[in-house]
Design an enzyme around this catalytic site. Structure first.
Site, PDB file in Angstrom:
ATOM      1  N   GLU A 154      -5.292  -4.792  10.581  1.00 28.57           N
ATOM      2  CA  GLU A 154      -4.546  -3.956  10.553  1.00 28.57           C
ATOM      3  C   GLU A 154      -4.975  -2.820  12.081  1.00 28.57           C
ATOM      4  OE1 GLU A 154      -2.665  -2.048   6.841  1.00 28.57           O
ATOM      5  OE2 GLU A 154      -4.012  -1.126   7.496  1.00 28.57           O
ATOM      6  N   HIS A 200      -9.543   1.370   5.250  1.00 28.50           N
ATOM      7  CA  HIS A 200      -8.712   1.468   5.193  1.00 28.50           C
ATOM      8  C   HIS A 200      -8.541   2.380   6.850  1.00 28.50           C
ATOM      9  CE1 HIS A 200      -4.109   2.932   6.169  1.00 28.50           C
ATOM     10  NE2 HIS A 200      -3.649   1.735   5.956  1.00 28.50           N
ATOM     11  N   GLY A 229       2.222   2.455  10.552  1.00 27.32           N
ATOM     12  CA  GLY A 229       3.467   3.392  10.599  1.00 27.32           C
ATOM     13  C   GLY A 229       4.115   3.929  12.074  1.00 27.32           C
ATOM     14  N   SER A 236       3.066  -1.513  10.395  1.00 23.76           N
ATOM     15  CA  SER A 236       4.979  -1.398  10.507  1.00 23.76           C
ATOM     16  C   SER A 236       5.048  -3.088  10.600  1.00 23.76           C
ATOM     17  CB  SER A 236       4.589  -1.082  12.381  1.00 23.76           C
ATOM     18  OG  SER A 236       5.338   0.171  12.716  1.00 23.76           O
ATOM     19  N   ASN A 263       1.348  -1.072   0.202  1.00 22.57           N
ATOM     20  CA  ASN A 263       0.020   0.091   0.232  1.00 22.57           C
ATOM     21  C   ASN A 263       1.094   1.139  -0.124  1.00 22.57           C
ATOM     22  OD1 ASN A 263      -1.619   1.578   0.539  1.00 22.57           O
ATOM     23  ND2 ASN A 263      -2.897   1.503   2.569  1.00 22.57           N
ATOM     24  N   LYS A 292       0.301   4.299  -0.649  1.00 22.22           N
ATOM     25  CA  LYS A 292      -0.494   5.215  -0.391  1.00 22.22           C
ATOM     26  C   LYS A 292      -0.416   6.685  -0.790  1.00 22.22           C
ATOM     27  CE  LYS A 292      -0.503   3.622   4.320  1.00 22.22           C
ATOM     28  NZ  LYS A 292      -0.322   3.250   6.257  1.00 22.22           N
ATOM     29  N   GLU A 310      -7.279   4.833   7.743  1.00 22.64           N
ATOM     30  CA  GLU A 310      -7.247   6.447   7.142  1.00 22.64           C
ATOM     31  C   GLU A 310      -8.087   7.253   7.019  1.00 22.64           C
ATOM     32  OE1 GLU A 310      -3.033   5.639   5.248  1.00 22.64           O
ATOM     33  OE2 GLU A 310      -2.529   5.065   7.531  1.00 22.64           O
TER      34      GLU A 310
HETATM   35  P1  13P Z   1       3.121   0.586   7.808  1.00 29.86           P
HETATM   36  O1  13P Z   1       3.519  -0.790   7.035  1.00 29.86           O
HETATM   37  O2  13P Z   1       3.571   2.120   7.212  1.00 29.86           O
HETATM   38  O3  13P Z   1       2.249   0.509   9.770  1.00 29.86           O
HETATM   39  O4  13P Z   1       1.166   0.658   7.163  1.00 29.86           O
HETATM   40  C1  13P Z   1       0.019  -0.340   7.504  1.00 29.86           C
HETATM   41  C2  13P Z   1      -0.443   0.131   6.340  1.00 29.86           C
HETATM   42  O5  13P Z   1      -1.256   1.413   6.864  1.00 29.86           O
HETATM   43  C3  13P Z   1      -1.058  -0.451   5.285  1.00 29.86           C
HETATM   44  O6  13P Z   1      -1.703  -0.784   4.776  1.00 29.86           O
END
Ligand code: 13P
Length: 260
Positions: free
Chosen positions: A168, A96, A174, A213, A6, A8, A98
């Site tokens: 997640e 997601h 993150g 992570s 992903n 982003k 976010e």
């Molecule tokens: P990270 O791997 O940067 O923690 O992000 C995870 C994520 O949100 C994948 O969709």
């Protein structure tokens, strides 16, 4: 097993093409597909680079990070499932954290996106997970159950076979604070159990990914858990070498164990 990147809001179209060209050249044969989830603007460039690589879709596929649940119309700034399919997308992320937290997507909205994907032939990567406060309050299972029940309420039993679920935990995204393999397995086991209640034996075939992570150092211990069938990776998917290392970790686990 599935390795999903992903990206982003990272990588321009040009950077994405360069990434795929290098990645595809270095990818060793394995039964673990890589799925690139690119920003909308980079999808055509990814599609072209995947085509040039001549790798089959079973090894390198791509999709979008979001979509809108309506087919067309006055929805400024939105993109439909059929628009994504036209570009060659096979996957779309739905819900997601976010999107839920920053853009206010509710369980109901996410559920409409999931069914739209399934009905049009995109594979939804349906994301769920608790916040730190919810975990501290002992509500992990309550939250996951609600997200699953509402988000998947529109699917028929048959349609569950078209689904990918991603667990997640919000506190792990993150942050560098990864769930322990035991914490992740506990949540995945619960998710599998709920899916079984919703679609019976089909639940065994649904890929349930872990995200939050994940990096080349921790990927093998996470993927080695019985109910974890792949990874959804953000930060560590943005560099070719790191994604290759993640792929190699997933492949190692996949050959060591019989995985979905
Ligand atoms: P990270 O791997 O940067 O923690 O992000 C995870 C994520 O949100 C994948 O969709």
């Amino acid at each position: 097993m599935l390795l999903c990147a992903n990206w982003k809001m990272n990588l321009s179209a040009k950077e994405a093409a360069e990434f795929i060209n290098t990645y595809a050249r270095s990818l060793v044969p394995s039964s673990v597909p890589t799925v690139i989830l690119a920003p909308f603007t980079a999808i055509p460039a990814v599609a072209e680079a995947v085509k040039t690589s001549a790798l089959p879709r079973e090894r390198l596929a791509f999709g979008a990070q979001n979509l809108y649940f309506e087919s067309f119309g006055a929805f400024t700034g939105e993109v439909s499932a059929t628009m994504l399919l036209e570009l060659g997308c096979q996957y779309a992320v739905c819900g997601h954290s976010e999107r839920r937290q920053i853009f206010g997507e509710t369980d109901e909205i996410v559920g409409k996106k999931v069914i739209r994907c399934v009905e049009t032939g995109l594979t939804p990567i349906f994301c769920i997970g608790e916040t730190l406060d919810e975990r501290k309050a002992g509500n992990v299972e309550i939250v996951l159950k609600r997200q699953l029940d509402v988000g998947l309420s529109r699917l028929t039993e048959d349609q569950f076979s078209k689904l990918v679920v991603a667990y997640e935990p919000v506190w792990a995204i993150g942050t560098g604070v990864v769930a322990t393999p035991e914490q992740a397995q506990d949540a995945h086991h619960f998710i599998r159990h709920r899916l079984k209640a919703m679609c019976g034996e089909t639940a065994k075939r649904i890929h349930v990914l872990y995200g939050g992570s994940v990096n080349p150092q921790n990927v093998e211990s996470l993927m080695g858990q019985p109910d974890i069938d792949g990874a959804l990776v953000g930060g560590a998917s943005l560099k070719v070498d790191s994604l290759l290392a993640l792929h190699s970790g997933c492949s190692k686990v996949n050959t060591a164990k019989l995985k979905r």
